[in-house]
Write an enzyme that holds these catalytic residues in place. Structure first.
Site, PDB file in Angstrom:
ATOM      1  N   SER A  76      -0.525  -7.832  -0.931  1.00 34.88           N
ATOM      2  CA  SER A  76       0.345  -7.975  -2.101  1.00 34.88           C
ATOM      3  C   SER A  76      -0.217  -9.045  -3.023  1.00 34.88           C
ATOM      4  O   SER A  76      -0.881  -9.989  -2.565  1.00 34.88           O
ATOM      5  CB  SER A  76       1.746  -8.394  -1.653  1.00 34.88           C
ATOM      6  OG  SER A  76       2.539  -8.738  -2.772  1.00 34.88           O
ATOM      7  N   TYR A 106       6.505 -14.575   3.148  1.00 32.20           N
ATOM      8  CA  TYR A 106       5.941 -13.290   2.698  1.00 32.20           C
ATOM      9  C   TYR A 106       4.585 -13.524   2.024  1.00 32.20           C
ATOM     10  O   TYR A 106       3.608 -12.835   2.313  1.00 32.20           O
ATOM     11  CB  TYR A 106       6.914 -12.578   1.751  1.00 32.20           C
ATOM     12  CG  TYR A 106       6.423 -11.210   1.328  1.00 32.20           C
ATOM     13  CD1 TYR A 106       6.456 -10.130   2.206  1.00 32.20           C
ATOM     14  CD2 TYR A 106       5.898 -10.999   0.047  1.00 32.20           C
ATOM     15  CE1 TYR A 106       5.988  -8.876   1.827  1.00 32.20           C
ATOM     16  CE2 TYR A 106       5.431  -9.750  -0.334  1.00 32.20           C
ATOM     17  CZ  TYR A 106       5.480  -8.694   0.557  1.00 32.20           C
ATOM     18  OH  TYR A 106       5.003  -7.450   0.177  1.00 32.20           O
TER      19      TYR A 106
HETATM   20  N1  LIG Z   1       7.266  -2.397  -3.291  1.00 34.84           N
HETATM   21  C1  LIG Z   1       6.611  -3.470  -3.728  1.00 34.84           C
HETATM   22  O1  LIG Z   1       6.922  -4.031  -4.811  1.00 34.84           O
HETATM   23  C2  LIG Z   1       5.450  -4.016  -2.928  1.00 34.84           C
HETATM   24  C3  LIG Z   1       4.591  -4.907  -3.562  1.00 34.84           C
HETATM   25  C4  LIG Z   1       3.504  -5.425  -2.885  1.00 34.84           C
HETATM   26  C5  LIG Z   1       3.279  -5.030  -1.572  1.00 34.84           C
HETATM   27  N2  LIG Z   1       4.132  -4.182  -0.953  1.00 34.84           N
HETATM   28  C6  LIG Z   1       3.842  -3.814   0.443  1.00 34.84           C
HETATM   29  O2  LIG Z   1       3.739  -2.412   0.540  1.00 34.84           O
HETATM   30  C7  LIG Z   1       4.019  -2.003   1.879  1.00 34.84           C
HETATM   31  C8  LIG Z   1       4.976  -0.822   1.839  1.00 34.84           C
HETATM   32  O3  LIG Z   1       6.192  -1.224   1.232  1.00 34.84           O
HETATM   33  P1  LIG Z   1       7.084  -0.257   0.349  1.00 34.84           P
HETATM   34  O4  LIG Z   1       7.353  -0.955  -0.914  1.00 34.84           O
HETATM   35  O5  LIG Z   1       6.504   1.103   0.320  1.00 34.84           O
HETATM   36  O6  LIG Z   1       8.448  -0.309   1.213  1.00 34.84           O
HETATM   37  P2  LIG Z   1       9.478   0.805   1.691  1.00 34.84           P
HETATM   38  O7  LIG Z   1       9.686   1.850   0.646  1.00 34.84           O
HETATM   39  O8  LIG Z   1      10.663   0.046   2.186  1.00 34.84           O
HETATM   40  O9  LIG Z   1       8.743   1.501   2.948  1.00 34.84           O
HETATM   41  C9  LIG Z   1       8.502   0.806   4.150  1.00 34.84           C
HETATM   42  C10 LIG Z   1       7.962   1.771   5.209  1.00 34.84           C
HETATM   43  O10 LIG Z   1       7.600   1.005   6.376  1.00 34.84           O
HETATM   44  C11 LIG Z   1       8.280   1.515   7.523  1.00 34.84           C
HETATM   45  N3  LIG Z   1       8.574   0.380   8.406  1.00 34.84           N
HETATM   46  C12 LIG Z   1       9.247  -0.767   8.098  1.00 34.84           C
HETATM   47  N4  LIG Z   1       9.332  -1.559   9.176  1.00 34.84           N
HETATM   48  C13 LIG Z   1       8.686  -0.908  10.189  1.00 34.84           C
HETATM   49  C14 LIG Z   1       8.465  -1.216  11.569  1.00 34.84           C
HETATM   50  N5  LIG Z   1       8.931  -2.329  12.138  1.00 34.84           N
HETATM   51  N6  LIG Z   1       7.768  -0.327  12.316  1.00 34.84           N
HETATM   52  C15 LIG Z   1       7.319   0.834  11.777  1.00 34.84           C
HETATM   53  N7  LIG Z   1       7.497   1.168  10.481  1.00 34.84           N
HETATM   54  C16 LIG Z   1       8.194   0.318   9.714  1.00 34.84           C
HETATM   55  C17 LIG Z   1       9.529   2.202   6.955  1.00 34.84           C
HETATM   56  O11 LIG Z   1      10.053   3.230   7.801  1.00 34.84           O
HETATM   57  P3  LIG Z   1      11.215   2.952   8.907  1.00 34.84           P
HETATM   58  O12 LIG Z   1      12.261   2.093   8.254  1.00 34.84           O
HETATM   59  O13 LIG Z   1      11.700   4.321   9.309  1.00 34.84           O
HETATM   60  O14 LIG Z   1      10.522   2.262  10.041  1.00 34.84           O
HETATM   61  C18 LIG Z   1       8.974   2.812   5.674  1.00 34.84           C
HETATM   62  O15 LIG Z   1       8.296   4.023   5.968  1.00 34.84           O
HETATM   63  C19 LIG Z   1       4.564  -3.251   2.599  1.00 34.84           C
HETATM   64  O16 LIG Z   1       3.535  -3.801   3.388  1.00 34.84           O
HETATM   65  C20 LIG Z   1       4.915  -4.189   1.452  1.00 34.84           C
HETATM   66  O17 LIG Z   1       4.842  -5.538   1.843  1.00 34.84           O
HETATM   67  C21 LIG Z   1       5.222  -3.656  -1.603  1.00 34.84           C
END
Ligand SMILES: NC(=O)c1ccc[n+]([C@@H]2O[C@H](COP(=O)([O-])OP(=O)(O)OC[C@H]3O[C@@H](n4cnc5c(N)ncnc54)[C@H](OP(=O)(O)O)[C@@H]3O)[C@@H](O)[C@H]2O)c1
Length: 255
Positions: free
Chosen positions: A138, A148
């Protein structure tokens, strides 16, 4: 035919990777905790893109679950060509909180699991002489917004270390550093996004396309979009004192 394993492949950035990779004909292995959502996602991907989709129900906070995913990654008969270490979530707990278990949980999912899966994939891919590992970090890792930020700084630094260790092999290693992306991330963490300017929001599908292009070009750090490239270049050039001050202003909305 290539196969990609994506952790957190049912939502947000992980689901965008699943769509993009299936669209180019890759078979998939998607990992998440929610079994119903996993099978729904698999059915949709199979119907839409005519690819094979395996599912693994696993909690990346549970070490034995991560070991199980590692066994799939190490398979010689059914090799994985691309690992996307994506699963993660926001951490909005103060560093001085009496209960540090939310921090420990975040470290287990976003550091320990990434390290363990990266080790298995790195070994298997080096042996086969091909493969790509994408770790979703990130832009928060360039700031000082609590655990984070610290975790994502680790992911980026770890990725550079892994890229160095695999330098000279045909294995590519990429840290994807997104800014704000519209996913379930903020809602899950109860983050008030009202104050985030529209211009800072990124689209998950576009972000993933940019990242896959960066991976193909051999870039180790992928910062999609011109605006975030400029922002991070600026952040890289200001003194740490100023970076901490900016982080203090941003912290209430994003820990
Ligand atoms: N959205 C942003 O603004 C942003 C910005 C920078 C970086 N990121 C990074 O991008 C990545 C994905 O985030 P996202 O924004 O796509 O979030 P999201 O829409 O909430 O998706 C998270 C995914 O991770 C899975 N997950 C969460 N905890 C887990 C666990 N303990 N074991 C297995 N699977 C797990 C969830 O499925 P289940 O709940 O079914 O397990 C879901 O498929 C993360 O690493 C986040 O830090 C996001």
């Amino acid at each position: 035919m290539a196969t990609a394993l994506i952790t957190g492949g049912t939502s947000g950035i992980g689901a965008a990777f699943a769509r993009a990779l299936a669209a180019r004909g890759d078979d998939l292995v998607i990992v998440a905790r929610n079994a119903d959502r996993l099978s729904e996602a698999a059915t949709e991907l199979k119907e839409r893109y005519a690819v094979n989709v395996e599912t693994i129900v696993a909690d990346l906070a549970v070490r034995s679950d991560v070991v199980g995913i590692g066994e799939r990654l190490a398979s010689v008969e059914r090799p994985i060509d691309l690992l996307v270490n994506n699963a993660g979530f926001a951490v909005r707990v103060k560093l001085t909180a009496a209960d540090t278990t939310p921090h420990e949980h975040a470290i287990d999912v976003m550091i320990r699991a990434v390290l363990m899966l990266g080790a298995v994939a790195g070994r298997a891919m080096r042996q086969r002489g091909a493969g790509t590992i994408i770790n979703v970090s990130s832009t928060a890792g360039f700031m000082a917004m609590g655990n984070y930020s610290a975790i994502k700084a680790w992911v980026t630094s770890y990725t550079e270390g892994l890229a160095n260790e695999l330098h000279g092999t045909a294995v590519k290693v990429v840290a994807l550093c997104p800014g704000w992306v519209r996913t379930e991330f903020h809602e899950r963490a109860n983050i008030n996004v009202g104050s985030i300017p529209q211009v800072l929001w990124l689209d998950a599908d576009r972000l993933v396309d940019d990242c896959l292009k960066d991976a193909a070009a051999g870039k180790v750090i992928s910062i999609p979009s011109k605006r975030y490239k400029i922002l991070i270049t600026l952040v890289d050039h200001v003194p740490h004192r100023a970076r901490r001050a900016i982080s203090r202003i941003m912290r209430p909305s994003r820990h």
